[in-house]
Design an enzyme around this catalytic site. Structure first.
Site, PDB file in Angstrom:
ATOM      1  CG  HIS A 115      -2.240  -0.964   0.732  1.00 32.67           C
ATOM      2  ND1 HIS A 115      -2.462  -1.300  -0.020  1.00 32.67           N
ATOM      3  CD2 HIS A 115      -2.374  -1.738   1.889  1.00 32.67           C
ATOM      4  CE1 HIS A 115      -3.631  -2.368   0.097  1.00 32.67           C
ATOM      5  NE2 HIS A 115      -3.582  -1.961   1.734  1.00 32.67           N
ATOM      6  CG  HIS A 189      -8.020  -0.502   2.225  1.00 33.01           C
ATOM      7  ND1 HIS A 189      -8.679  -1.889   3.282  1.00 33.01           N
ATOM      8  CD2 HIS A 189      -6.586  -1.249   2.121  1.00 33.01           C
ATOM      9  CE1 HIS A 189      -8.306  -3.278   3.653  1.00 33.01           C
ATOM     10  NE2 HIS A 189      -6.597  -2.601   2.391  1.00 33.01           N
ATOM     11  CD  GLU A 327      -8.222  -4.024  -0.499  1.00 37.63           C
ATOM     12  OE1 GLU A 327      -7.194  -3.184  -0.821  1.00 37.63           O
ATOM     13  OE2 GLU A 327      -8.711  -4.569   0.096  1.00 37.63           O
TER      14      GLU A 327
END
Length: 364
Positions: A115, A189, A327
């Site tokens: 991420h 997210h 996502e």
């Protein structure tokens, strides 16, 4: 814009949410349409704190897992509700090669980058302004990521638009440009529970994913490079079924990820077409969420690592499978997988992506 109470009418309003440990102030923004459908988010990481959606009897509940206070959002190890970048999901070995040059990244997920690295877009304070197009109410979030940020090349200018439509749609439009060749993969997210964020397990939610294939992963969650059929596996959601129907089947992919945490390869008529990715139904409330995206993949994640160590404003401790994430994104480790759809962004080109979360009920 003047400071306004969070309970005032339709439009974009804001109020102070507190200060981070380094002294930076954080603001919470609120969008609400005429029907009462409401989105709240922070300028910190664009974090979605609240999605108020009606059930079949027009009773509203927050269907997005939140944190109880700013201190938890500052830590936010699960990335609750946050904008993710520069690269959503994992990059294997915390490195990639682009244009003949190797770029080393922070290893914040074992030996891999997750991420965006140690300080991703989820930790930035984004600039926010109001906008409107027709009946849609919008907030425009902007951020500049400097060249070399977390090891990624190119100075990146980002614009993310959160819009609320009268049809109870939460739409996210992403836009980015770069000064040098780079890689980019953006997502949000949010953790969803359509029964309400204080209602426990989502294993009875019924989900359909518009995908005949997925990308199997190794023990570190990195794709093996295979594009595998879902047929004959517990990852087959082409026909709607409860999330819990296959989550305890001892399939190697389920065992490796402690549940679902995989990228599905979406069935699309054209590479960038806005098409259905998934549909989720919660039978008790009657709430339905449809997800449409221009992205080639969706990471379906069943909150496998929530262990009761955090709680939301409702005072309920979150545990494994108390939420799900959808996502929308490019495939994990794409910079190291030339056979996957490219995540390369060149100077002079504009990155565009759209995802829509549409909330309905079985009464509609």
């Amino acid at each position: 814009m003047p400071n306004q109470d969070a309970n005032s009418g339709p439009g974009l309003h804001h109020q102070s949410f507190g200060r981070l440990s380094d002294g930076r102030s954080v603001t919470e923004y609120r969008l609400r349409n005429a029907a009462g459908f409401e989105l709240r988010f922070l300028d910190l990481g664009g974090i979605v704190t609240t999605i108020l959606a009606p059930d079949r009897q027009d009773r509203f509940a927050n269907v997005n897992l939140d944190h109880a206070d700013l201190a938890l959002y500052e830590k936010n190890p699960g990335y609750f509700g946050a904008l993710i970048g520069r690269f959503a999901n994992r990059i294997g070995g915390s490195a990639f090669t682009l244009g003949g040059k190797r770029y080393e990244l922070a290893a914040n997920n074992g030996s891999n980058t997750l991420h965006g690295g140690a300080v991703g877009f989820d930790k930035a304070i984004w600039q926010v302004r109001a906008a409107q197009s027709g009946s849609a109410l919008s907030a425009v979030l902007t951020h500049t990521s400097p060249d070399g940020d977390e090891g990624f090349p190119g100075a990146l200018k980002l614009e993310v638009v959160y819009s609320l439509h009268e049809e109870n749609e939460f739409r996210i439009d992403y836009k980015a440009t770069t000064t040098a060749e780079t890689v980019l993969n953006l997502t949000n997210h949010a953790y969803f529970n359509l029964a309400g964020n204080d209602q426990g397990s989502v294993l009875d939610h019924i989900i359909e994913i518009n995908a005949e294939h997925f990308t199997p992963v190794d023990l570190d969650g990195i794709p093996t490079g295979e594009i595998a059929p879902v047929e004959g596996t517990p990852l087959d959601f082409r026909t709607a079924k409860p999330i819990g129907a296959g989550i305890r089947i001892p399939h190697p992919q389920i065992l490796r990820q402690n549940g679902y945490d995989h990228n599905w390869v979406l069935d699309k008529p054209a590479p960038h077409a806005l098409t259905l990715a998934a549909r989720v139904y919660e039978p008790n409330s009657g709430r339905i969420m449809e997800v449409e995206t221009t992205e080639p993949g969706v990471q379906f994640y069943t909150a496998n690592y929530l262990g009761g160590g955090s709680a939301g404003t409702a005072g309920v401790a979150y545990r494994q499978s108390d939420a799900f994430c959808l996502e929308t994104q490019h495939f994990p480790d794409s910079p190291n997988r030339p056979e996957f759809p490219t995540t390369v962004l060149q100077p002079g080109h504009i990155f565009h992506s759209t995802t829509i979360y549409r909330f309905k009920t079985d009464r509609d």
